[in-house]
Write a protein that holds these residues in place. Structure first.
Motif, PDB file in Angstrom:
ATOM      1  N   TYR A 143      14.956 -37.841 -98.994  1.00 54.17           N
ATOM      2  CA  TYR A 143      15.323 -36.712 -98.341  1.00 54.17           C
ATOM      3  C   TYR A 143      14.192 -35.727 -98.712  1.00 54.17           C
ATOM      4  O   TYR A 143      14.082 -35.218 -99.621  1.00 54.17           O
ATOM      5  N   VAL A 144      13.501 -35.496 -97.781  1.00 52.58           N
ATOM      6  CA  VAL A 144      12.345 -34.525 -97.613  1.00 52.58           C
ATOM      7  C   VAL A 144      12.014 -33.544 -96.454  1.00 52.58           C
ATOM      8  O   VAL A 144      13.100 -33.554 -95.752  1.00 52.58           O
ATOM      9  N   ARG A 145      11.206 -32.660 -96.683  1.00 55.79           N
ATOM     10  CA  ARG A 145      11.155 -31.549 -95.786  1.00 55.79           C
ATOM     11  C   ARG A 145       9.823 -32.054 -95.092  1.00 55.79           C
ATOM     12  O   ARG A 145       8.736 -31.731 -95.665  1.00 55.79           O
ATOM     13  N   PRO A 146      10.028 -32.459 -93.752  1.00 56.64           N
ATOM     14  CA  PRO A 146       8.946 -33.075 -93.215  1.00 56.64           C
ATOM     15  C   PRO A 146       8.200 -32.043 -92.349  1.00 56.64           C
ATOM     16  O   PRO A 146       8.577 -30.968 -92.257  1.00 56.64           O
ATOM     17  N   LEU A 147       6.964 -32.357 -91.973  1.00 54.50           N
ATOM     18  CA  LEU A 147       6.145 -31.574 -91.306  1.00 54.50           C
ATOM     19  C   LEU A 147       6.918 -30.670 -90.105  1.00 54.50           C
ATOM     20  O   LEU A 147       7.437 -31.369 -89.203  1.00 54.50           O
ATOM     21  N   ALA A 148       6.782 -29.363 -90.025  1.00 56.87           N
ATOM     22  CA  ALA A 148       7.495 -28.737 -88.933  1.00 56.87           C
ATOM     23  C   ALA A 148       6.600 -28.553 -87.719  1.00 56.87           C
ATOM     24  O   ALA A 148       5.284 -28.470 -87.681  1.00 56.87           O
ATOM     25  N   PRO A 149       7.129 -28.528 -86.475  1.00 57.57           N
ATOM     26  CA  PRO A 149       6.513 -28.345 -85.330  1.00 57.57           C
ATOM     27  C   PRO A 149       5.766 -27.169 -85.296  1.00 57.57           C
ATOM     28  O   PRO A 149       6.072 -26.220 -85.616  1.00 57.57           O
ATOM     29  N   ARG A 150       4.705 -27.365 -84.379  1.00 57.26           N
ATOM     30  CA  ARG A 150       3.841 -25.965 -84.431  1.00 57.26           C
ATOM     31  C   ARG A 150       4.478 -24.945 -83.519  1.00 57.26           C
ATOM     32  O   ARG A 150       4.122 -23.856 -83.330  1.00 57.26           O
ATOM     33  N   ASP A 191      25.669 -33.717 -96.530  1.00 51.78           N
ATOM     34  CA  ASP A 191      26.631 -34.673 -96.018  1.00 51.78           C
ATOM     35  C   ASP A 191      26.460 -35.923 -96.396  1.00 51.78           C
ATOM     36  O   ASP A 191      27.219 -36.534 -96.681  1.00 51.78           O
ATOM     37  N   ALA A 192      24.988 -36.466 -96.793  1.00 56.23           N
ATOM     38  CA  ALA A 192      24.773 -37.810 -97.263  1.00 56.23           C
ATOM     39  C   ALA A 192      25.518 -37.894 -98.815  1.00 56.23           C
ATOM     40  O   ALA A 192      26.111 -38.841 -99.222  1.00 56.23           O
ATOM     41  N   LEU A 193      25.591 -36.873 -99.533  1.00 55.85           N
ATOM     42  CA  LEU A 193      26.063 -36.904-101.042  1.00 55.85           C
ATOM     43  C   LEU A 193      27.576 -36.953-100.852  1.00 55.85           C
ATOM     44  O   LEU A 193      28.038 -37.257-101.726  1.00 55.85           O
ATOM     45  N   ALA A 194      28.122 -36.205 -99.862  1.00 55.96           N
ATOM     46  CA  ALA A 194      29.488 -35.870 -99.899  1.00 55.96           C
ATOM     47  C   ALA A 194      30.136 -37.109 -99.225  1.00 55.96           C
ATOM     48  O   ALA A 194      31.442 -37.241 -99.459  1.00 55.96           O
ATOM     49  N   LYS A 195      29.578 -38.028 -98.842  1.00 52.10           N
ATOM     50  CA  LYS A 195      30.225 -39.198 -98.218  1.00 52.10           C
ATOM     51  C   LYS A 195      31.067 -40.108 -99.133  1.00 52.10           C
ATOM     52  O   LYS A 195      30.439 -40.458-100.238  1.00 52.10           O
ATOM     53  N   ASP A 196      32.397 -40.503 -99.004  1.00 50.13           N
ATOM     54  CA  ASP A 196      33.168 -41.268 -99.607  1.00 50.13           C
ATOM     55  C   ASP A 196      33.507 -40.630-101.101  1.00 50.13           C
ATOM     56  O   ASP A 196      33.790 -41.784-102.123  1.00 50.13           O
ATOM     57  N   LEU A 197      33.192 -39.357-101.140  1.00 48.38           N
ATOM     58  CA  LEU A 197      33.374 -39.036-102.516  1.00 48.38           C
ATOM     59  C   LEU A 197      35.230 -38.880-102.752  1.00 48.38           C
ATOM     60  O   LEU A 197      35.624 -38.951-101.634  1.00 48.38           O
ATOM     61  N   GLY A 198      35.812 -38.684-103.825  1.00 53.78           N
ATOM     62  CA  GLY A 198      36.952 -38.495-104.181  1.00 53.78           C
ATOM     63  C   GLY A 198      37.698 -39.593-104.923  1.00 53.78           C
ATOM     64  O   GLY A 198      37.104 -40.467-105.597  1.00 53.78           O
ATOM     65  N   ASP A 199      38.886 -39.316-105.134  1.00 52.53           N
ATOM     66  CA  ASP A 199      39.657 -40.088-106.058  1.00 52.53           C
ATOM     67  C   ASP A 199      39.563 -41.690-105.295  1.00 52.53           C
ATOM     68  O   ASP A 199      39.871 -42.031-104.275  1.00 52.53           O
TER      69      ASP A 199
END
Length: 555
Positions: A143-150, A191-199
């Motif tokens: 997960y990165v901060r990619p090049l922003a559009p001009r 959202d990627a880290l939160a997926k399928d967490l829990g008991d």
């Protein structure tokens, strides 16, 4: 260099009610008109191709990630690169990623601040393709901060990330090409880290000490999904009976990691930190190559220092001449120094971590230079030589130097496969204690001093003889004691051998002729199948050879 993000009034003044935190950026004069925004975001030619090609590390990092996956099955593993760190107000230090991140991605130098590597658990055998015979039960995503559009404000107005300020960042496609890892926008991380967490769901583990923001996010997600059992989790380091080798059978590693169906302690963040550190105890083929490069560049730096010794002697801060000569070489031929250079002359050499480096160099005294070049891949050497400033050892200097050299040679003799790491230090200490006894400095016989109840000889060498070396100058520092200090040496391990003797100027326990002399000799050793290799052997270490080498460089 102005920060364009500061609020200001029409006459250029900061509003009176502006908070102190934002008041540090009071110099901005960036226009806010729509005409300016329209004009600065238009009329640009297509960006030039950055020429991105896959890193040499790609197949090696795949193996490393697969081995980490095997160690910690079923958990989501979060390895942050770390953020930019503020030096003062609106200026940052040059970025260096966390070593675990660099090891698992291959990204070195100042690449990808704020990036986060996540190993997402998947069904057994359904993860990333196995490498080198090691299967993976995780899928890696960067997960990165990619090049922003001009046409975005970041392009011209963000002094931390904007292309106008720090240059073009790689695109997501570029990152994938470079690392061989799927790349996603950093905005998707939560959202990627939160997926399928829990008991009964996925457990989330993060490398701590790298990125406080990511750690806070992880803690927040845990709190949202907590079932009240988290307080019962104990650190993996509290368990007993661990593996004696980092290359153990993978089934045993799974058992240690708390895989489903086992009775071992649950996983914690410390489990991930520990596993990532232990993964580096045995270097792979490319890591050894990187270490050779770092040592070679370091030896060149020592040669450069010897050439400027006359200039250093003539300068009121000769130690600083030595420091800047080596550090400049490191920046030109590598990424930087691997740690702050110790350029200690005379009495300063008896201070183990002397980095002030503001003293004079005097004829007839010794210079202790402890320095290492960190190359672009972030692997660093760590070498020390103690040099006579005038090019020749006197009788007492040579006596002390030869005692330290004999201790180093004794350590090299036992640094072979099958020996315990702690035995390297013990071999050096036997020689140090014997020499101190011969000189009449020990208050007890050497044999008594060497017992755990004695240790009087350590007055003159309080540090250890060896430490692992690699991406960090003190590499693998979070490894378990049974794999580090009590670990058995294996081919591929790289560490230092660095005995010393330090007699402070006010040490009344030694004769006056010894006072103010500090000597350390440090080399980088690779354990091989049939013994070891001194990676820094090209740098002379025997007193006659040192004198001849210095004479040849000084002409």
């Amino acid at each position: 260099m102005s920060d364009p993000r500061t609020p200001h009034t029409a006459d250029g003044h900061v509003p009176a009610d502006q908070d102190l935190e934002s008041r540090g950026s009071t110099r901005s004069q960036r226009p806010e008109s729509q005409a300016f925004k329209d004009f600065i975001t238009s009329g640009w030619a297509p960006r030039a191709d950055l020429g991105i090609t896959p890193l040499r590390e790609v197949p090696f990092t795949a193996v490393r990630r697969a081995r980490l996956s095997e160690r910690l099955p079923g958990a989501r593993l979060v390895i942050p690169a770390g953020p930019l760190k503020t030096r003062s107000n609106d200026t940052d230090y040059r970025f260096r990623p966390h070593s675990a991140f660099a090891h698992l991605t291959g990204l070195g130098t100042d690449q990808e601040p704020d990036a986060v590597l996540v190993l997402h658990p998947v069904g057994t055998g359904a993860g990333d393709p196995g490498a080198d015979g090691v299967p993976s039960s995780h899928h890696a995503v960067l997960y990165v901060r990619p090049l922003a559009p001009r046409d975005t404000e970041e392009f011209y107005a963000d002094s931390r990330y904007g292309e106008f300020w720090v240059g073009a960042r790689p695109s997501l496609d570029d990152v994938e090409t470079l690392t061989g890892i799927e790349a996603r926008h950093i905005d998707e991380l939560r959202d990627a880290l939160a997926k399928d967490l829990g008991d009964g769901g996925v457990q989330l583990l993060v490398v701590t000490g790298s990125d406080e923001g990511v750690e806070t996010l992880v803690e927040a997600l845990r709190a949202e999904t907590s079932t009240g059992t988290e307080a019962e989790v104990t650190d993996l380091t509290d368990t007993t009976e661990r593996s004696p080798s980092p290359r153990e059978d993978l089934a045993s590693l799974r058992n240690l990691a708390g895989a489903p169906g086992t009775s071992s302690a649950p996983l914690t963040d410390a489990s991930l930190v520990e596993a990532a550190s232990e993964l580096r105890l045995v270097k792979d083929e490319l890591e050894v190559e990187r270490m050779r490069e770092a040592v070679a560049r370091t030896i060149e730096g020592f040669e450069a220092v010897v050439r400027v010794l006359p200039k250093a002697v003539a300068h009121r801060r000769g130690e600083r001449v030595v420091e800047t000569t080596f550090d400049g070489h490191a920046r030109l031929e590598g990424n930087a120094v691997g740690y702050e250079t110790i350029a200690a002359s005379g009495e300063h050499a008896t201070t183990l971590h002397w980095i002030t480096n503001d003293g004079e160099l005097r004829e007839g005294e010794l210079l202790l230079l402890d320095a290492g070049v960190e190359v672009e891949s972030l692997y660093t050497a760590d070498v020390t030589r103690t040099l006579p400033v005038n090019g020749e050892f006197d009788e007492v200097q040579r006596r002390i130097y030869e005692a330290v050299l004999d201790a180093a040679d004794a350590a090299f003799a036992v640094a072979v496969p099958g020996t315990k790491f702690r035995d390297v230090h013990a071999a050096a200490m036997e020689v140090i204690a014997a020499r101190l006894e011969e000189w009449g400095l020990l208050p007890v016989p050497a044999a008594e001093s060497l017992t755990p109840e004695g240790q009087q000889h350590r007055r003159w060498m309080v540090h250890g003889t060896s430490h692992h070396l690699g991406l960090d100058v003190h590499d693998c520092a979070q490894a378990r004691r049974e794999l580090y200090l009590d670990g058995v040496l294996e081919p591929g391990m790289v560490f230092t051998i660095e005995p010393g003797l330090y007699f402070k100027a006010d040490d009344l326990a030694v004769p006056g002729e010894y006072r103010g002399i500090g000597v350390r000799i440090e080399d980088d050793v690779l354990v091989t199948e049939d013994g070891n290799e001194n990676l820094s052997a090209a740098l002379p270490r025997r007193p006659d050879d040192v004198e001849a080498w210095m004479a040849s460089l000084r002409g």
